[in-house]
Design an enzyme around this catalytic site. Structure first.
Site, PDB file in Angstrom:
ATOM      1  N   SER A 281       0.831  -1.212   0.000  1.00  0.00           N
ATOM      2  CA  SER A 281       0.000   0.000   0.000  1.00  0.00           C
ATOM      3  C   SER A 281       0.860   1.254   0.000  1.00  0.00           C
ATOM      4  O   SER A 281       0.612   2.194  -0.763  1.00  0.00           O
ATOM      5  CB  SER A 281      -0.919  -0.001   1.224  1.00  0.00           C
ATOM      6  OG  SER A 281      -1.743  -1.135   1.230  1.00  0.00           O
ATOM      7  N   PHE A 282       1.885   1.275   0.846  1.00  0.00           N
ATOM      8  CA  PHE A 282       2.747   2.453   0.913  1.00  0.00           C
ATOM      9  C   PHE A 282       3.502   2.640  -0.397  1.00  0.00           C
ATOM     10  O   PHE A 282       3.587   3.757  -0.922  1.00  0.00           O
ATOM     11  CB  PHE A 282       3.744   2.361   2.070  1.00  0.00           C
ATOM     12  CG  PHE A 282       4.756   3.478   2.030  1.00  0.00           C
ATOM     13  CD1 PHE A 282       4.480   4.694   2.626  1.00  0.00           C
ATOM     14  CD2 PHE A 282       5.973   3.324   1.363  1.00  0.00           C
ATOM     15  CE1 PHE A 282       5.390   5.745   2.550  1.00  0.00           C
ATOM     16  CE2 PHE A 282       6.886   4.357   1.285  1.00  0.00           C
ATOM     17  CZ  PHE A 282       6.595   5.570   1.891  1.00  0.00           C
TER      18      PHE A 282
ATOM     19  N   ARG B 201       9.114  -9.376  -3.568  1.00  0.00           N
ATOM     20  CA  ARG B 201       9.261 -10.803  -3.894  1.00  0.00           C
ATOM     21  C   ARG B 201       8.004 -11.416  -4.500  1.00  0.00           C
ATOM     22  O   ARG B 201       7.989 -12.602  -4.834  1.00  0.00           O
ATOM     23  CB  ARG B 201       9.652 -11.582  -2.637  1.00  0.00           C
ATOM     24  CG  ARG B 201       8.619 -11.540  -1.512  1.00  0.00           C
ATOM     25  CD  ARG B 201       9.151 -12.243  -0.274  1.00  0.00           C
ATOM     26  NE  ARG B 201       8.170 -12.250   0.819  1.00  0.00           N
ATOM     27  CZ  ARG B 201       8.403 -12.778   2.015  1.00  0.00           C
ATOM     28  NH1 ARG B 201       9.575 -13.326   2.272  1.00  0.00           N
ATOM     29  NH2 ARG B 201       7.469 -12.751   2.944  1.00  0.00           N
TER      30      ARG B 201
ATOM     31  N   ALA C 207      10.420  -0.427   3.059  1.00  0.00           N
ATOM     32  CA  ALA C 207       9.061  -0.680   3.530  1.00  0.00           C
ATOM     33  C   ALA C 207       8.736  -2.171   3.617  1.00  0.00           C
ATOM     34  O   ALA C 207       7.637  -2.535   4.039  1.00  0.00           O
ATOM     35  CB  ALA C 207       8.058   0.005   2.594  1.00  0.00           C
TER      36      ALA C 207
ATOM     37  N   LYS D  33       4.198  -0.525  17.079  1.00  0.00           N
ATOM     38  CA  LYS D  33       4.405  -1.760  17.852  1.00  0.00           C
ATOM     39  C   LYS D  33       5.858  -1.951  18.259  1.00  0.00           C
ATOM     40  O   LYS D  33       6.181  -2.828  19.062  1.00  0.00           O
ATOM     41  CB  LYS D  33       3.880  -2.949  17.058  1.00  0.00           C
ATOM     42  CG  LYS D  33       2.372  -2.904  16.869  1.00  0.00           C
ATOM     43  CD  LYS D  33       1.872  -3.963  15.903  1.00  0.00           C
ATOM     44  CE  LYS D  33       0.359  -3.849  15.720  1.00  0.00           C
ATOM     45  NZ  LYS D  33      -0.046  -2.576  15.098  1.00  0.00           N
TER      46      LYS D  33
ATOM     47  N   VAL E 202      -2.376   2.707   9.389  1.00  0.00           N
ATOM     48  CA  VAL E 202      -2.557   3.440   8.134  1.00  0.00           C
ATOM     49  C   VAL E 202      -3.952   3.170   7.595  1.00  0.00           C
ATOM     50  O   VAL E 202      -4.321   2.022   7.330  1.00  0.00           O
ATOM     51  CB  VAL E 202      -1.498   3.034   7.090  1.00  0.00           C
ATOM     52  CG1 VAL E 202      -1.741   3.771   5.785  1.00  0.00           C
ATOM     53  CG2 VAL E 202      -0.106   3.316   7.617  1.00  0.00           C
TER      54      VAL E 202
END
Length: 338
Positions: A17-18, A41, A87, A133, A174
């Site tokens: 998504s980012f 990957r 990311a 987290k 997000v």
């Protein structure tokens, strides 16, 4: 001012998504980017993303199959690259708990591979994405991301005469990202029941666009070793359920293993090196390679009070049900109706 025109950039986990949001925003803002390498990957996701960004219109995009666990492949992908955004991660808490070594290989060994490959190539700046987290972690995912954060920050101390700069951005939930609660609720509401882990649960909220802007801010301003934290609003999980499906039953199912009631991004132990930059907080490195006094003066940074902490349950800014509905329409599903 940051200028990505004529620059070569690589995004690990670039099909997520980012990565897609960054690609869209960066190419709109800097159409003359020299090369944008999407490193991931998953060949199927690369194929799908290539349909969204066809080579005929975006010849600067390169899709590069590879895994951050594979040092040689990472180093090959970084040839000629100047900026790296890391990311890639295993991020699902229950999956990480069940497959701990796989999570460690991707999130920690992968981070080490990125650092070492960047030090051996022509990379100038690295921004690594972290997570709430990683602050006082209680699950394996958070622990691996804390270790990753520490590796990227400490990398500034082993670079020698290499002018490369490593920094980290940390943010919470997000809105609309893969696997997040709002798309999950949108899918479940047709069943008439929305599972609530705990009625007291709160989360920070940041849009993909705000996340991209934060990474761009770090690319532009980082001196090396900073951990940036955004000032963002919180929401109550019960309000999200009400916003998505007001007629749905809210069924309390209990929190999952390794899950917190409130997200935390800055702990009280971090307060001794945390500064307020206005739009963001920044946790400075324990062993900076530059003068903290000069940093504070340059950015007009304000030291936070001793014992300061930043968590979603004690936030000063909250999203209510109407605001959540508006944001869902803007950032998740334009066709959404309550």
């Amino acid at each position: 001012m940051l200028d990505l025109n004529n620059k070569s950039i690589l995004i690990t986990g670039g099909t997520g998504s980012f990565g897609k949001a960054f690609t869209k925003i960066a190419l709109e803002r800097w159409p003359d980017i020299k090369r944008l390498v999407i490193f991931s990957r998953d060949e199927q996701k690369q194929f799908q993303m290539a349909q969204e960004f066809p080579a005929s219109k975006y010849p600067m995009i390169r899709f590069f199959i590879g895994d951050v666990r594979d040092f040689d492949r990472v180093r090959r992908a970084l040839k000629g690259v100047e900026y790296v955004i890391h990311a890639a991660a295993m991020k699902h808490v229950p999956i990480a708990e069940y497959n701990p070594m796989e999570c460690i290989k991707t999130n920690i060994i992968g981070a080490e591979n990125i650092i070492n490959a960047c030090l051996e190539t022509t990379v100038e700046k690295v921004v690594a994405l972290s997570t709430d987290k990683a602050a006082a972690p209680i699950n394996l995912y958070g622990a691996t991301k804390l270790a990753s954060d520490k590796l990227f920050i400490a990398a500034n101390n082993i670079r020698g005469y290499n002018p490369i700069k490593f920094s980290v951005v940390r943010y919470g939930n997000v809105m609309g990202s893969n696997g997040s609660v709002i798309p999950f609720f949108l899918n479940k509401r047709k069943e008439g029941v929305l599972p609530i882990t705990d009625p007291a649960m709160t989360r920070f909220n940041i849009s993909l666009t705000e996340g991209v802007e934060m990474v761009l801010h770090a690319l532009e301003t980082a001196w090396g070793g900073e951990l940036f934290v955004p000032k963002i609003p919180s929401y109550r999980i019960t309000d999200v359920a009400q916003a998505v499906g007001g007629d749905c039953e809210q069924k309390v199912v209990g929190i999952r293993p390794g899950e917190k009631i409130h997200e935390e991004m800055i702990t009280s132990s971090d307060s001794f090196t945390t500064y307020d930059l206005g739009r963001y907080y920044v946790i400075l490195p324990q062993v900076p390679r530059w003068s903290v006094e000069e940093f504070v003066s340059h950015f007009k940074a304000q030291r936070v009070p001793e014992g300061f902490r930043y968590n979603s349950g004690e936030n000063n800014e909250w999203l209510d049900v109407p605001m959540l509905r508006k944001l869902i329409t803007e950032h998740v599903d334009p066709s959404f109706t309550a």
